[in-house]
Design a protein around this motif. Structure first.
Motif, PDB file in Angstrom:
ATOM      1  N   GLY A  80       0.813  -1.206   0.000  1.00  0.00           N
ATOM      2  CA  GLY A  80       0.000   0.000   0.000  1.00  0.00           C
ATOM      3  C   GLY A  80       0.845   1.253   0.000  1.00  0.00           C
ATOM      4  O   GLY A  80       0.574   2.199  -0.747  1.00  0.00           O
ATOM      5  N   TRP A  81       1.881   1.268   0.823  1.00  0.00           N
ATOM      6  CA  TRP A  81       2.788   2.408   0.873  1.00  0.00           C
ATOM      7  C   TRP A  81       3.576   2.525  -0.424  1.00  0.00           C
ATOM      8  O   TRP A  81       3.777   3.615  -0.959  1.00  0.00           O
ATOM      9  N   GLY A  82       3.995   1.391  -0.976  1.00  0.00           N
ATOM     10  CA  GLY A  82       4.724   1.407  -2.248  1.00  0.00           C
ATOM     11  C   GLY A  82       3.896   1.983  -3.374  1.00  0.00           C
ATOM     12  O   GLY A  82       4.406   2.715  -4.230  1.00  0.00           O
ATOM     13  N   ALA A  83       2.595   1.669  -3.387  1.00  0.00           N
ATOM     14  CA  ALA A  83       1.715   2.192  -4.434  1.00  0.00           C
ATOM     15  C   ALA A  83       1.605   3.712  -4.345  1.00  0.00           C
ATOM     16  O   ALA A  83       1.659   4.422  -5.367  1.00  0.00           O
ATOM     17  N   VAL A  84       1.477   4.225  -3.131  1.00  0.00           N
ATOM     18  CA  VAL A  84       1.409   5.683  -2.947  1.00  0.00           C
ATOM     19  C   VAL A  84       2.739   6.326  -3.307  1.00  0.00           C
ATOM     20  O   VAL A  84       2.799   7.356  -3.970  1.00  0.00           O
ATOM     21  N   TRP A  85       3.817   5.695  -2.872  1.00  0.00           N
ATOM     22  CA  TRP A  85       5.153   6.215  -3.154  1.00  0.00           C
ATOM     23  C   TRP A  85       5.406   6.241  -4.660  1.00  0.00           C
ATOM     24  O   TRP A  85       6.017   7.157  -5.189  1.00  0.00           O
ATOM     25  N   SER A  86       4.916   5.231  -5.362  1.00  0.00           N
ATOM     26  CA  SER A  86       5.056   5.179  -6.811  1.00  0.00           C
ATOM     27  C   SER A  86       4.377   6.382  -7.464  1.00  0.00           C
ATOM     28  O   SER A  86       4.944   7.041  -8.344  1.00  0.00           O
ATOM     29  N   ARG A  87       3.158   6.667  -7.029  1.00  0.00           N
ATOM     30  CA  ARG A  87       2.431   7.812  -7.589  1.00  0.00           C
ATOM     31  C   ARG A  87       3.117   9.130  -7.244  1.00  0.00           C
ATOM     32  O   ARG A  87       3.186  10.041  -8.060  1.00  0.00           O
ATOM     33  N   ASP A  88       3.651   9.211  -6.035  1.00  0.00           N
ATOM     34  CA  ASP A  88       4.247  10.461  -5.579  1.00  0.00           C
ATOM     35  C   ASP A  88       5.594  10.737  -6.234  1.00  0.00           C
ATOM     36  O   ASP A  88       5.943  11.897  -6.478  1.00  0.00           O
ATOM     37  N   THR A  89       6.365   9.697  -6.523  1.00  0.00           N
ATOM     38  CA  THR A  89       7.721   9.870  -7.054  1.00  0.00           C
ATOM     39  C   THR A  89       7.838   9.599  -8.546  1.00  0.00           C
ATOM     40  O   THR A  89       8.828   9.979  -9.167  1.00  0.00           O
ATOM     41  N   GLY A  90       6.845   8.912  -9.118  1.00  0.00           N
ATOM     42  CA  GLY A  90       6.934   8.542 -10.531  1.00  0.00           C
ATOM     43  C   GLY A  90       7.741   7.280 -10.764  1.00  0.00           C
ATOM     44  O   GLY A  90       7.981   6.899 -11.912  1.00  0.00           O
ATOM     45  N   LEU A  91       8.148   6.598  -9.696  1.00  0.00           N
ATOM     46  CA  LEU A  91       8.901   5.355  -9.840  1.00  0.00           C
ATOM     47  C   LEU A  91       7.974   4.224 -10.257  1.00  0.00           C
ATOM     48  O   LEU A  91       6.799   4.211  -9.882  1.00  0.00           O
ATOM     49  N   PRO A  92       8.476   3.244 -11.013  1.00  0.00           N
ATOM     50  CA  PRO A  92       7.665   2.061 -11.316  1.00  0.00           C
ATOM     51  C   PRO A  92       7.211   1.406 -10.018  1.00  0.00           C
ATOM     52  O   PRO A  92       7.928   1.432  -9.004  1.00  0.00           O
ATOM     53  N   LEU A  93       6.042   0.814 -10.039  1.00  0.00           N
ATOM     54  CA  LEU A  93       5.444   0.252  -8.834  1.00  0.00           C
ATOM     55  C   LEU A  93       6.370  -0.745  -8.143  1.00  0.00           C
ATOM     56  O   LEU A  93       6.566  -0.684  -6.923  1.00  0.00           O
ATOM     57  N   ALA A  94       6.945  -1.674  -8.901  1.00  0.00           N
ATOM     58  CA  ALA A  94       7.801  -2.699  -8.300  1.00  0.00           C
ATOM     59  C   ALA A  94       9.012  -2.084  -7.619  1.00  0.00           C
ATOM     60  O   ALA A  94       9.449  -2.535  -6.553  1.00  0.00           O
ATOM     61  N   VAL A  95       9.547  -1.019  -8.227  1.00  0.00           N
ATOM     62  CA  VAL A  95      10.725  -0.346  -7.670  1.00  0.00           C
ATOM     63  C   VAL A  95      10.348   0.394  -6.392  1.00  0.00           C
ATOM     64  O   VAL A  95      11.068   0.361  -5.393  1.00  0.00           O
ATOM     65  N   ALA A  96       9.195   1.073  -6.417  1.00  0.00           N
ATOM     66  CA  ALA A  96       8.736   1.806  -5.235  1.00  0.00           C
ATOM     67  C   ALA A  96       8.473   0.847  -4.080  1.00  0.00           C
ATOM     68  O   ALA A  96       8.778   1.161  -2.921  1.00  0.00           O
ATOM     69  N   GLU A  97       7.916  -0.313  -4.383  1.00  0.00           N
ATOM     70  CA  GLU A  97       7.664  -1.299  -3.328  1.00  0.00           C
ATOM     71  C   GLU A  97       8.978  -1.775  -2.706  1.00  0.00           C
ATOM     72  O   GLU A  97       9.077  -1.932  -1.484  1.00  0.00           O
ATOM     73  N   GLU A  98       9.975  -2.001  -3.540  1.00  0.00           N
ATOM     74  CA  GLU A  98      11.266  -2.440  -3.026  1.00  0.00           C
ATOM     75  C   GLU A  98      11.909  -1.342  -2.175  1.00  0.00           C
ATOM     76  O   GLU A  98      12.471  -1.604  -1.110  1.00  0.00           O
ATOM     77  N   ALA A  99      11.806  -0.099  -2.632  1.00  0.00           N
ATOM     78  CA  ALA A  99      12.352   1.022  -1.865  1.00  0.00           C
ATOM     79  C   ALA A  99      11.628   1.148  -0.530  1.00  0.00           C
ATOM     80  O   ALA A  99      12.251   1.404   0.503  1.00  0.00           O
ATOM     81  N   ALA A 100      10.310   0.959  -0.544  1.00  0.00           N
ATOM     82  CA  ALA A 100       9.528   1.033   0.685  1.00  0.00           C
ATOM     83  C   ALA A 100       9.925  -0.097   1.637  1.00  0.00           C
ATOM     84  O   ALA A 100      10.015   0.104   2.854  1.00  0.00           O
ATOM     85  N   ARG A 101      10.169  -1.271   1.087  1.00  0.00           N
ATOM     86  CA  ARG A 101      10.544  -2.423   1.911  1.00  0.00           C
ATOM     87  C   ARG A 101      11.893  -2.193   2.585  1.00  0.00           C
ATOM     88  O   ARG A 101      12.071  -2.501   3.775  1.00  0.00           O
ATOM     89  N   ARG A 102      12.849  -1.663   1.860  1.00  0.00           N
ATOM     90  CA  ARG A 102      14.183  -1.512   2.437  1.00  0.00           C
ATOM     91  C   ARG A 102      14.320  -0.261   3.307  1.00  0.00           C
ATOM     92  O   ARG A 102      15.353  -0.045   3.918  1.00  0.00           O
ATOM     93  N   ARG A 103      13.268   0.549   3.369  1.00  0.00           N
ATOM     94  CA  ARG A 103      13.268   1.698   4.279  1.00  0.00           C
ATOM     95  C   ARG A 103      12.400   1.443   5.514  1.00  0.00           C
ATOM     96  O   ARG A 103      12.009   2.402   6.209  1.00  0.00           O
ATOM     97  N   ALA A 104      12.114   0.207   5.820  1.00  0.00           N
ATOM     98  CA  ALA A 104      11.312  -0.101   7.009  1.00  0.00           C
ATOM     99  C   ALA A 104      11.932   0.567   8.239  1.00  0.00           C
ATOM    100  O   ALA A 104      13.145   0.494   8.457  1.00  0.00           O
ATOM    101  N   ALA A 105      11.091   1.226   9.037  1.00  0.00           N
ATOM    102  CA  ALA A 105      11.592   2.052  10.136  1.00  0.00           C
ATOM    103  C   ALA A 105      11.415   1.391  11.496  1.00  0.00           C
ATOM    104  O   ALA A 105      10.437   0.695  11.745  1.00  0.00           O
TER     105      ALA A 105
END
Length: 340
Positions: free
Chosen positions: A267-292
């Protein structure tokens, strides 16, 4: 015009300017004017508070919005976008913002410049998205190979410290490379056209460099740096009872949003994808590796931030020493949110 008349005119102009400033102060609420958001009984009317927040690409506004934490805010919020932490904190110090989120290094440079700022909240995010990137076919294979190379980095950013630690472990310093101080979008363009040999950067730009420029990770942040994501506020805002009340509510929401993102990567990756213009799969991976992981503004954080300050002092990249303990405010440590 005679000298006497010139002096008279200057006196009149100075007096007129003083009247304008006095009127502006009266209209906006001077230092001694009552705060309209604070009721006579001392309670706060949050509906009369506006928080001015500094943000970055794929940052606070996107995160809190995705988690539903911007719904029903009892106060007003204005968002201001920046490419990195250093200019954001300049705006905080200048009084244009109340606070913003940055990495581990911008507060050090701000403190060294004498900025009126305080670290008020913290989280520790994953370090695999903090990286030194090189072109896919680059002959650079180890950090030692960075000697003499053109390396892009945002000055005073978390990537700046990461790069410093990478060089230090390889027996190098900034004198051994050609640092190119560039904002992330400019560095991305330079790497893509062959104008850089390497780029020290963080997510989502790391993911963007990998996907759009075909870059590869030479080394990530593990074993080199901290993943601190810090909320840094203006001292003036922290002296305002109404803004402090609103900030406490915001920090509670922000910390809940970080926990939500850990449990809702897609869910966060999908929003991040829209906000940054990154491909969905890439945004999901970025979201996963930024777990806080939520942490407090405690002695351990002060020690780690002091290491950052001392490292830049030793490289003569900041003027003199900085006592980080003077730039933290621990009053919000009692905010409890489940850390999953």
């Amino acid at each position: 015009m005679t000298l006497r008349r010139l002096r008279t005119l200057r006196t009149l102009l100075a007096g007129a300017a003083a009247l304008v400033l006095t009127a502006a102060a009266a209209g906006c609420g001077g230092a001694d004017a009552p705060n309209a958001a604070v009721r006579p009984d001392g309670s706060v009317d949050l509906s009369k508070v506006t928080l001015r927040i500094g943000d970055q690409k794929g940052g606070q506004q996107a995160l809190l919005g995705a988690a539903g934490e911007l719904d029903g805010l009892p106060y007003k919020v204005t968002w201001n976008q920046f490419t990195s932490g250093p200019p954001l904190l300049e705006a905080v110090h200048a009084g244009a913002l109340d606070f913003g989120a940055v990495g581990n290094t911008p507060p050090v440079f701000a403190a060294a410049a004498g900025s009126d700022i305080k670290i008020v909240a913290a989280a520790d995010i994953g370090l695999t998205g903090q990286a030194v990137l090189v072109p896919k076919d680059s002959p650079i294979r180890t950090p030692a190979d960075l000697k003499g190379k053109r390396i892009g980095v945002a000055k005073g950013s978390s990537a700046h410290y990461h790069l410093l630690t990478v060089l230090k472990k390889a027996g190098l310093g900034f004198a051994d490379i050609q640092p190119q101080y560039l904002a992330p979008p400019d560095a991305m363009a330079a790497l893509s056209r062959g104008g850089l040999d390497a780029w020290a950067i963080w997510d989502p730009y790391t993911a963007q460099g990998q996907t759009q420029a075909g870059a590869r990770v030479l080394v990530d942040g593990r074993g080199y740096t901290t993943g601190y994501n810090l909320i840094v506020a203006a001292e003036k805002a922290l002296e305002d009872k109404a803004k402090v009340a609103a900030l406490r509510d915001y920090l509670t929401r922000q910390r809940r949003a970080l926990v939500w993102a850990n449990a809702n990567v897609k869910g966060w990756g999908a929003v991040w994808s829209r906000d940054t213009g990154l491909p969905l799969a890439v945004a999901e991976e970025a979201a996963r590796r930024r777990a806080a992981r939520l942490i407090k503004v405690d002695d351990a954080l002060v020690r780690n931030e002091q290491l950052v300050a001392d490292a830049f002092r030793d490289e003569k990249l900041i003027p003199g020493s900085v006592d980080i303990a003077k730039f933290v405010d621990r009053r919000f440590n009692d905010i409890e949110v489940e850390n999953k």
